[in-house]
Write a protein that holds these residues in place. Structure first.
Motif, mmCIF file in Angstrom:
data_model
loop_
_atom_site.group_PDB
_atom_site.id
_atom_site.type_symbol
_atom_site.label_atom_id
_atom_site.label_comp_id
_atom_site.label_asym_id
_atom_site.label_seq_id
_atom_site.Cartn_x
_atom_site.Cartn_y
_atom_site.Cartn_z
ATOM 1 N N ARG A 20 5.385 3.784 7.665
ATOM 2 C CA ARG A 20 5.786 5.086 7.128
ATOM 3 C C ARG A 20 5.718 5.147 5.603
ATOM 4 O O ARG A 20 6.019 6.176 5.007
ATOM 5 C CB ARG A 20 7.198 5.446 7.619
ATOM 6 C CG ARG A 20 7.246 5.631 9.135
ATOM 7 C CD ARG A 20 8.582 6.156 9.614
ATOM 8 N NE ARG A 20 8.575 6.407 11.059
ATOM 9 C CZ ARG A 20 8.147 7.530 11.629
ATOM 10 N NH1 ARG A 20 7.690 8.519 10.854
ATOM 11 N NH2 ARG A 20 8.166 7.684 12.932
ATOM 12 N N ARG A 21 5.348 4.045 4.989
ATOM 13 C CA ARG A 21 5.116 4.030 3.544
ATOM 14 C C ARG A 21 4.095 2.956 3.236
ATOM 15 O O ARG A 21 3.822 2.074 4.058
ATOM 16 C CB ARG A 21 6.415 3.765 2.778
ATOM 17 C CG ARG A 21 7.093 2.438 3.104
ATOM 18 C CD ARG A 21 8.467 2.344 2.452
ATOM 19 N NE ARG A 21 9.178 1.153 2.853
ATOM 20 C CZ ARG A 21 9.117 -0.029 2.238
ATOM 21 N NH1 ARG A 21 8.330 -0.157 1.152
ATOM 22 N NH2 ARG A 21 9.798 -1.071 2.651
ATOM 23 N N TYR A 22 3.481 3.034 2.062
ATOM 24 C CA TYR A 22 2.520 2.030 1.641
ATOM 25 C C TYR A 22 3.255 0.786 1.147
ATOM 26 O O TYR A 22 4.365 0.870 0.601
ATOM 27 C CB TYR A 22 1.635 2.575 0.520
ATOM 28 C CG TYR A 22 0.705 3.683 0.951
ATOM 29 C CD1 TYR A 22 -0.258 3.464 1.934
ATOM 30 C CD2 TYR A 22 0.780 4.946 0.373
ATOM 31 C CE1 TYR A 22 -1.122 4.481 2.333
ATOM 32 C CE2 TYR A 22 -0.080 5.969 0.754
ATOM 33 C CZ TYR A 22 -1.024 5.728 1.740
ATOM 34 O OH TYR A 22 -1.871 6.733 2.131
ATOM 35 N N GLY A 23 2.625 -0.361 1.338
ATOM 36 C CA GLY A 23 3.222 -1.603 0.864
ATOM 37 C C GLY A 23 2.673 -2.799 1.598
ATOM 38 O O GLY A 23 1.620 -2.731 2.256
ATOM 39 N N VAL A 27 6.402 -3.438 5.464
ATOM 40 C CA VAL A 27 6.648 -2.018 5.749
ATOM 41 C C VAL A 27 6.415 -1.695 7.221
ATOM 42 O O VAL A 27 6.787 -0.613 7.685
ATOM 43 C CB VAL A 27 5.759 -1.097 4.870
ATOM 44 C CG1 VAL A 27 5.935 -1.424 3.407
ATOM 45 C CG2 VAL A 27 4.293 -1.174 5.277
ATOM 46 N N ARG A 60 -2.728 0.325 5.252
ATOM 47 C CA ARG A 60 -1.301 0.043 5.121
ATOM 48 C C ARG A 60 -0.878 -0.139 3.667
ATOM 49 O O ARG A 60 0.150 0.348 3.224
ATOM 50 C CB ARG A 60 -0.964 -1.232 5.903
ATOM 51 C CG ARG A 60 0.510 -1.607 5.918
ATOM 52 C CD ARG A 60 0.691 -3.114 5.901
ATOM 53 N NE ARG A 60 0.383 -3.693 4.614
ATOM 54 C CZ ARG A 60 -0.375 -4.765 4.429
ATOM 55 N NH1 ARG A 60 -0.950 -5.385 5.434
ATOM 56 N NH2 ARG A 60 -0.588 -5.221 3.199
ATOM 57 N N ARG A 73 -6.574 7.457 -1.213
ATOM 58 C CA ARG A 73 -5.262 8.087 -1.045
ATOM 59 C C ARG A 73 -5.394 9.532 -0.567
ATOM 60 O O ARG A 73 -4.598 10.001 0.252
ATOM 61 C CB ARG A 73 -4.487 8.057 -2.365
ATOM 62 C CG ARG A 73 -3.896 6.697 -2.740
ATOM 63 C CD ARG A 73 -2.691 6.372 -1.857
ATOM 64 N NE ARG A 73 -1.982 5.212 -2.352
ATOM 65 C CZ ARG A 73 -0.759 5.242 -2.888
ATOM 66 N NH1 ARG A 73 -0.122 6.390 -3.012
ATOM 67 N NH2 ARG A 73 -0.176 4.129 -3.308
ATOM 68 N N PHE A 79 0.901 10.212 -0.820
ATOM 69 C CA PHE A 79 2.163 9.539 -1.132
ATOM 70 C C PHE A 79 2.635 8.608 -0.018
ATOM 71 O O PHE A 79 3.402 7.689 -0.271
ATOM 72 C CB PHE A 79 3.250 10.575 -1.424
ATOM 73 C CG PHE A 79 2.911 11.487 -2.568
ATOM 74 C CD1 PHE A 79 2.898 11.001 -3.867
ATOM 75 C CD2 PHE A 79 2.574 12.809 -2.342
ATOM 76 C CE1 PHE A 79 2.577 11.830 -4.930
ATOM 77 C CE2 PHE A 79 2.253 13.647 -3.400
ATOM 78 C CZ PHE A 79 2.247 13.152 -4.705
ATOM 79 N N ARG A 80 2.182 8.853 1.195
ATOM 80 C CA ARG A 80 2.547 8.002 2.334
ATOM 81 C C ARG A 80 1.436 8.092 3.364
ATOM 82 O O ARG A 80 0.647 9.046 3.349
ATOM 83 C CB ARG A 80 3.886 8.438 2.929
ATOM 84 C CG ARG A 80 3.893 9.833 3.485
ATOM 85 C CD ARG A 80 5.271 10.237 3.994
ATOM 86 N NE ARG A 80 6.247 10.240 2.912
ATOM 87 C CZ ARG A 80 6.470 11.283 2.114
ATOM 88 N NH1 ARG A 80 5.746 12.387 2.256
ATOM 89 N NH2 ARG A 80 7.360 11.224 1.161
#
Length: 347
Positions: A20-23, A27, A60, A73, A79-80
């Protein structure tokens, strides 16, 4: 025609991996979501195996090649992540079909590719999409490896590179998901293959059919001379400037790591020796998957599975992929639970 299902009582929920988020791999999480129902023209597949690909890692972590980060992106989510459930490959069994779907029967083993959703226990896909009958000669994990690694190698070598019998092909990153499939596909096209790899993988790539193996820790491949018709760089080991010194007149440089620089270089007419740079995105379709399945059944293509992780250990699978040092494919084992029909659990 109503939905045809193999379930006596269809499960209401399934386990999925989410980002649910980049990283980093941390994550990734496991969540419970409703099992989807197939719409008209769709099939519901109980996934037995999937793979974690370089594409999954890049999506991811928003880890796009230099020069393509903003574009990446914009495509995957500014943003996610746009797609919460990752995973672009699957192999499993059809357990339900939507109205009008007649290409696959309930209970039939299939494999395919999707934009997302492969890291879940079930997936709904259009029957006209990138899906085909699973080769009986392959396990589900091997079949799940075809829509990414093998499809990418096939697209680059057959379509972009137009490899012909008798040509000499150099493949970098030859032990990876794309590279090791590339060796087998180039051989099937009749090429003489030279593989660039690390010392620990020399026997592995040789066993796949490479006539010559270069250990990059002992020899600078740039010193090999202009003797290749095609250089297929699967990991960004060479740039076009270095690769041109390896190419014969009219040679083609293919790279899976293309960015803005390579895009500009594609526009330059390298007239002196007729060298060509090509890169692009592989998007498998049913026709290509059928061709790969036929190669597998003919004994010409067999994906190697380095390791298979359960879905609960998906973060570890991502860590293995992110090293970019592997022998074949990293798979995810998502075999059905005991609550499903017994024949769905067949490996």
């Amino acid at each position: 025609m109503p939905v045809q299902s193999q379930f006596q009582s269809r499960p209401a929920t399934m386990t999925v991996a989410t980002a649910r988020r980049y990283g980093g791999p941390e994550v990734l999480a496991l969540e419970t979501m409703p099992v989807p129902s197939p719409a008209p023209g769709e099939v519901l597949v109980r996934i037995h195996a999937s793979t974690v690909t370089t594409g999954d890692w890049r999506l991811r972590g928003a880890a796009y090649p230099k020069g393509l980060r903003l574009v990446g992106r914009l495509v995957s989510g500014l943003f996610r992540p746009r797609h919460v459930v990752p995973g672009v490959t699957f192999s499993g069994t059809v357990v339900a079909t939507g109205e009008g779907a007649a290409r696959f029967a309930v209970g039939e083993p299939v494999f395919g590719g999707a934009n997302s959703g492969g890291h879940a226990e079930y997936i709904v896909v259009p029957e006209t999409g990138a899906i085909a009958a699973k080769p009986m000669s392959l396990t589900h994990a091997q079949a799940a490896a075809l829509p990414f690694g093998a499809a990418t190698a096939d697209h680059f070598l057959r379509h972009l590179g137009q490899v012909r019998g008798g040509e000499r092909v150099l493949i970098t990153g030859a032990s990876g998901a794309v590279g090791h499939a590339g060796i087998q596909i180039a051989k099937a096209l009749g090429a003489h293959v030279t593989a660039l790899t690390s010392p620990g993988n020399i026997d592995f790539v040789g066993g796949l059919g490479a006539e010559e193996v270069i250990d990059y820790t002992r020899q600078d491949v740039a010193e090999a001379g202009a003797r290749f018709d095609v250089v297929f760089d699967t990991i960004g080991h060479l740039d076009f400037g270095r690769a041109r010194g390896l190419l014969r007149r009219g040679g083609r440089y293919l790279t899976t790591e293309g960015g803005w620089r390579e895009g500009r270089q594609m526009l330059v007419p390298w007239r002196r020796h007729g060298h060509v740079l090509r890169f692009g995105i592989s998007e498998p379709d049913a026709t290509q998957l059928l061709r790969l399945a036929e190669m597998a059944e003919a004994g010409k293509l067999a994906p190697a599975i380095e390791r298979s992780f359960p879905l609960a250990e998906i973060a570890r699978a991502h860590e293995a992929v992110e090293t970019r040092r592997r022998r074949g494919v990293i798979a995810l084992d998502m075999r059905p639970s005991s609550g499903d029909q017994p024949n769905l659990a067949a490996a």
